[in-house]
Scaffold this motif. Structure first.
Motif, PDB file in Angstrom:
ATOM      1  N   ARG A  46      15.299   1.654   4.156  1.00  0.00           N
ATOM      2  CA  ARG A  46      14.772   0.429   3.534  1.00  0.00           C
ATOM      3  C   ARG A  46      13.953  -0.377   4.546  1.00  0.00           C
ATOM      4  O   ARG A  46      12.943  -0.983   4.208  1.00  0.00           O
ATOM      5  N   LEU A  47      14.393  -0.378   5.809  1.00  0.00           N
ATOM      6  CA  LEU A  47      13.617  -1.043   6.850  1.00  0.00           C
ATOM      7  C   LEU A  47      12.266  -0.357   7.030  1.00  0.00           C
ATOM      8  O   LEU A  47      11.237  -1.007   7.182  1.00  0.00           O
ATOM      9  N   HIS A  48      12.264   0.978   6.999  1.00  0.00           N
ATOM     10  CA  HIS A  48      11.006   1.725   7.095  1.00  0.00           C
ATOM     11  C   HIS A  48      10.092   1.367   5.920  1.00  0.00           C
ATOM     12  O   HIS A  48       8.889   1.163   6.098  1.00  0.00           O
ATOM     13  N   GLU A  49      10.673   1.298   4.714  1.00  0.00           N
ATOM     14  CA  GLU A  49       9.881   0.934   3.535  1.00  0.00           C
ATOM     15  C   GLU A  49       9.290  -0.464   3.693  1.00  0.00           C
ATOM     16  O   GLU A  49       8.119  -0.684   3.390  1.00  0.00           O
ATOM     17  N   GLY A  50      10.108  -1.394   4.147  1.00  0.00           N
ATOM     18  CA  GLY A  50       9.635  -2.771   4.336  1.00  0.00           C
ATOM     19  C   GLY A  50       8.528  -2.858   5.357  1.00  0.00           C
ATOM     20  O   GLY A  50       7.521  -3.544   5.149  1.00  0.00           O
ATOM     21  N   ARG A  51       8.688  -2.143   6.461  1.00  0.00           N
ATOM     22  CA  ARG A  51       7.649  -2.152   7.485  1.00  0.00           C
ATOM     23  C   ARG A  51       6.363  -1.530   6.952  1.00  0.00           C
ATOM     24  O   ARG A  51       5.280  -2.032   7.193  1.00  0.00           O
ATOM     25  N   ALA A  52       6.493  -0.446   6.197  1.00  0.00           N
ATOM     26  CA  ALA A  52       5.305   0.206   5.626  1.00  0.00           C
ATOM     27  C   ALA A  52       4.579  -0.732   4.660  1.00  0.00           C
ATOM     28  O   ALA A  52       3.346  -0.807   4.673  1.00  0.00           O
ATOM     29  N   ARG A  53       5.346  -1.462   3.866  1.00  0.00           N
ATOM     30  CA  ARG A  53       4.716  -2.411   2.928  1.00  0.00           C
ATOM     31  C   ARG A  53       4.028  -3.546   3.673  1.00  0.00           C
ATOM     32  O   ARG A  53       2.939  -3.982   3.295  1.00  0.00           O
ATOM     33  N   LEU A  54       4.665  -4.032   4.721  1.00  0.00           N
ATOM     34  CA  LEU A  54       4.032  -5.074   5.533  1.00  0.00           C
ATOM     35  C   LEU A  54       2.757  -4.548   6.189  1.00  0.00           C
ATOM     36  O   LEU A  54       1.745  -5.252   6.239  1.00  0.00           O
ATOM     37  N   ALA A  55       2.793  -3.322   6.679  1.00  0.00           N
ATOM     38  CA  ALA A  55       1.604  -2.726   7.293  1.00  0.00           C
ATOM     39  C   ALA A  55       0.488  -2.592   6.268  1.00  0.00           C
ATOM     40  O   ALA A  55      -0.680  -2.892   6.559  1.00  0.00           O
ATOM     41  N   ASP A  56       0.834  -2.170   5.048  1.00  0.00           N
ATOM     42  CA  ASP A  56      -0.172  -2.067   3.978  1.00  0.00           C
ATOM     43  C   ASP A  56      -0.748  -3.439   3.644  1.00  0.00           C
ATOM     44  O   ASP A  56      -1.962  -3.583   3.471  1.00  0.00           O
ATOM     45  N   LEU A  57       0.125  -4.425   3.562  1.00  0.00           N
ATOM     46  CA  LEU A  57      -0.335  -5.780   3.262  1.00  0.00           C
ATOM     47  C   LEU A  57      -1.235  -6.296   4.380  1.00  0.00           C
ATOM     48  O   LEU A  57      -2.279  -6.904   4.121  1.00  0.00           O
ATOM     49  N   GLY A  58      -0.856  -6.025   5.628  1.00  0.00           N
ATOM     50  CA  GLY A  58      -1.684  -6.432   6.757  1.00  0.00           C
ATOM     51  C   GLY A  58      -3.051  -5.778   6.710  1.00  0.00           C
ATOM     52  O   GLY A  58      -4.082  -6.430   6.910  1.00  0.00           O
ATOM     53  N   SER A  59      -3.088  -4.486   6.409  1.00  0.00           N
ATOM     54  CA  SER A  59      -4.370  -3.781   6.287  1.00  0.00           C
ATOM     55  C   SER A  59      -5.220  -4.391   5.183  1.00  0.00           C
ATOM     56  O   SER A  59      -6.435  -4.541   5.331  1.00  0.00           O
ATOM     57  N   TYR A  60      -4.576  -4.739   4.087  1.00  0.00           N
ATOM     58  CA  TYR A  60      -5.293  -5.358   2.972  1.00  0.00           C
ATOM     59  C   TYR A  60      -5.906  -6.699   3.391  1.00  0.00           C
ATOM     60  O   TYR A  60      -7.076  -6.971   3.115  1.00  0.00           O
TER      61      TYR A  60
END
Length: 121
Positions: free
Chosen positions: A13-27
């Motif tokens: 779940r931490l990996h998922e959260g970090r991936a979503r934050l990274a996607d949001l940051g890229s956006y």
């Protein structure tokens, strides 16, 4: 925490959260790049007295929005990095604790029985 409360971490779940934050940051970085490119041209404001006033106002507001988007991108990026650091620290701590438990188990001699035979894996 008290009583029956426990702390539980689900690394996936931490990996998922970090991936979503990274996607949001890229956006956000993409929005910033598009915004800066789309708003760069000020030739439409003109070069007379009114045009210079419009230009000054426009550039000030444009730069403020650009700075806000940049700050948002940086906050999201730092949050993502902090999440990863926390996840790594938690995983390392858990591993160190398990190693310590294994070491303690290995140090016991249970009535002549090899302590490794009853060890959980």
């Amino acid at each position: 925490m008290s009583g029956e409360e426990t702390f539980h971490v689900e690394p996936e779940r931490l990996h998922e959260g970090r991936a979503r934050l990274a996607d949001l940051g890229s956006y956000v970085w993409g929005v910033l790049a598009d915004f800066d490119a789309d708003m760069a041209d000020t030739s439409w404001t003109g070069d007379d007295e009114n045009g210079r006033k419009i230009n000054s106002n426009y550039v000030s507001n444009r730069d403020s929005i650009s700075a806000s988007l940049k700050a948002l991108g940086e906050v999201i990026e730092r949050t993502s990095d902090a999440t990863l650091a926390n996840m790594n620290a938690t995983s390392s701590t858990q591993s160190d604790i398990m190693d310590g438990i294994d070491h303690e188990i290995d140090s016991y001699d249970i009535g002549g029985v090899d302590s490794d035979s009853g060890r959980r894996s």
